[in-house]
Scaffold this active site. Structure first.
Site, PDB file in Angstrom:
ATOM      1  N   CYS A  66       0.072   3.911   2.587  1.00 21.46           N
ATOM      2  CA  CYS A  66       0.506   3.466   3.920  1.00 21.46           C
ATOM      3  C   CYS A  66       1.967   3.838   4.158  1.00 21.46           C
ATOM      4  O   CYS A  66       2.347   4.276   5.250  1.00 21.46           O
ATOM      5  CB  CYS A  66       0.345   1.954   4.065  1.00 21.46           C
ATOM      6  SG  CYS A  66      -1.353   1.364   3.949  1.00 21.46           S
ATOM      7  N   CYS A 105       0.843  -1.208   0.000  1.00 25.98           N
ATOM      8  CA  CYS A 105       0.000   0.000   0.000  1.00 25.98           C
ATOM      9  C   CYS A 105       0.878   1.258   0.000  1.00 25.98           C
ATOM     10  O   CYS A 105       1.516   1.579   1.010  1.00 25.98           O
ATOM     11  CB  CYS A 105      -0.914  -0.026   1.221  1.00 25.98           C
ATOM     12  SG  CYS A 105      -1.757   1.530   1.566  1.00 25.98           S
TER      13      CYS A 105
END
Length: 275
Positions: free
Chosen positions: A34, A31
């Site tokens: 993230c 991600c």
């Protein structure tokens, strides 16, 4: 930030959130948002390490836990307190925005510490009280109740200078003024009352000696005798040393408390002498 697994989640997140708030970052290494968000969270962990516990959960390795908690997109942040989710949001936030969210929980944590300190104080556990209050002070340095209670605990521990430094900041409280008044007399030099009385017998108009006698009476807890001497100074010279006798009577009233019968009695006598 420490990684926590589904197996550890109850112990490390749910149970610990009953002591202080826990922030959990649900993420995955694939991600990109993230990875962008991660440095911000690491900075906040350093800044808020006393107020919060920070954890990360890799949803790829803990799919069942992510499903239980309804994680549908990442990064997702959940804040746990007292075993429950109290805040949740998805996506990358600025550091300032996240700080504003975290700050909402700090007063609650400080209030909890103050209440715990009050309970410990009733039990006479002064060292533990000080520890709790200093922790609360680190969260809310301008909280007047924390300053008042720290002043009180340092006074009880006979750490007078520390007590004064806190109490002088919260003179809006009667308790602070009462203790500061007591400290004023406590810090005056010890003198032999009998010797002072002999000096006064030779010269009853020596108002300075009368003041010194009165102050020694206060130090010994003989408040009626002290108030009588202060009152006599006022009768002989109301303006002596910028009305010092009247001002010292007011300090004694603070020590006794507004509801004390002796306070009421000598307040009436003071008014009669002044007017």
């Amino acid at each position: 930030m420490k990684e926590v697994t589904e197996k550890e989640f109850k112990k490390d997140v749910i149970e610990k959130s009953k002591e202080k708030p826990v922030l959990v970052d649900f993420w995955a290494d694939w991600c990109q948002p993230c990875l962008i968000f991660s440095p911000i969270l690491e900075e906040l962990e350093k800044e808020y390490h006393q107020e919060f516990i920070f954890y990360k959960v890799n949803i790829k390795e803990n799919e069942s836990l992510a499903l239980q908690l309804g994680i549908q997109a990442i990064p997702t942040i959940k804040i746990f307190k007292d075993g429950k989710v109290v805040a949740s949001f998805t996506g990358v936030l600025s550091k300032q925005k996240l700080k504003s969210i975290l700050d909402k929980f700090i007063p609650q944590q400080a209030e909890k510490l103050i209440k715990e300190a009050e309970t410990l104080l009733k039990e006479g556990r002064f060292e533990e009280v000080e520890k709790k209050l200093k922790e609360a002070e680190s969260l809310k340095p301008d909280n007047p109740q924390v300053k008042l209670k720290l002043g009180l605990i340092y006074f009880k521990k006979n750490e007078i200078e520390k007590a004064k430094s806190y109490l002088k900041e919260v003179t809006q409280f009667e308790d602070a003024n009462r203790i500061l008044s007591y400290i004023y007399f406590l810090e005056t030099p010890e003198e032999d009352i009998d010797k002072l009385k002999k000096i006064l017998e030779k010269n009853p108009d020596d108002l300075e000696v009368r003041l010194r006698i009165a102050t020694q009476y206060v130090k010994k807890g003989k408040y009626r005798e002290a108030l009588d001497e202060y009152l006599e100074v006022i009768k002989r010279n109301k303006k002596y040393k910028d009305e010092i006798a009247r001002k010292l009577m007011l300090k004694v009233f603070l020590i006794l408390g507004n509801d004390a019968s002796l306070t009421h009695e000598y307040q009436r006598k003071l008014v009669q002498v002044l007017f």
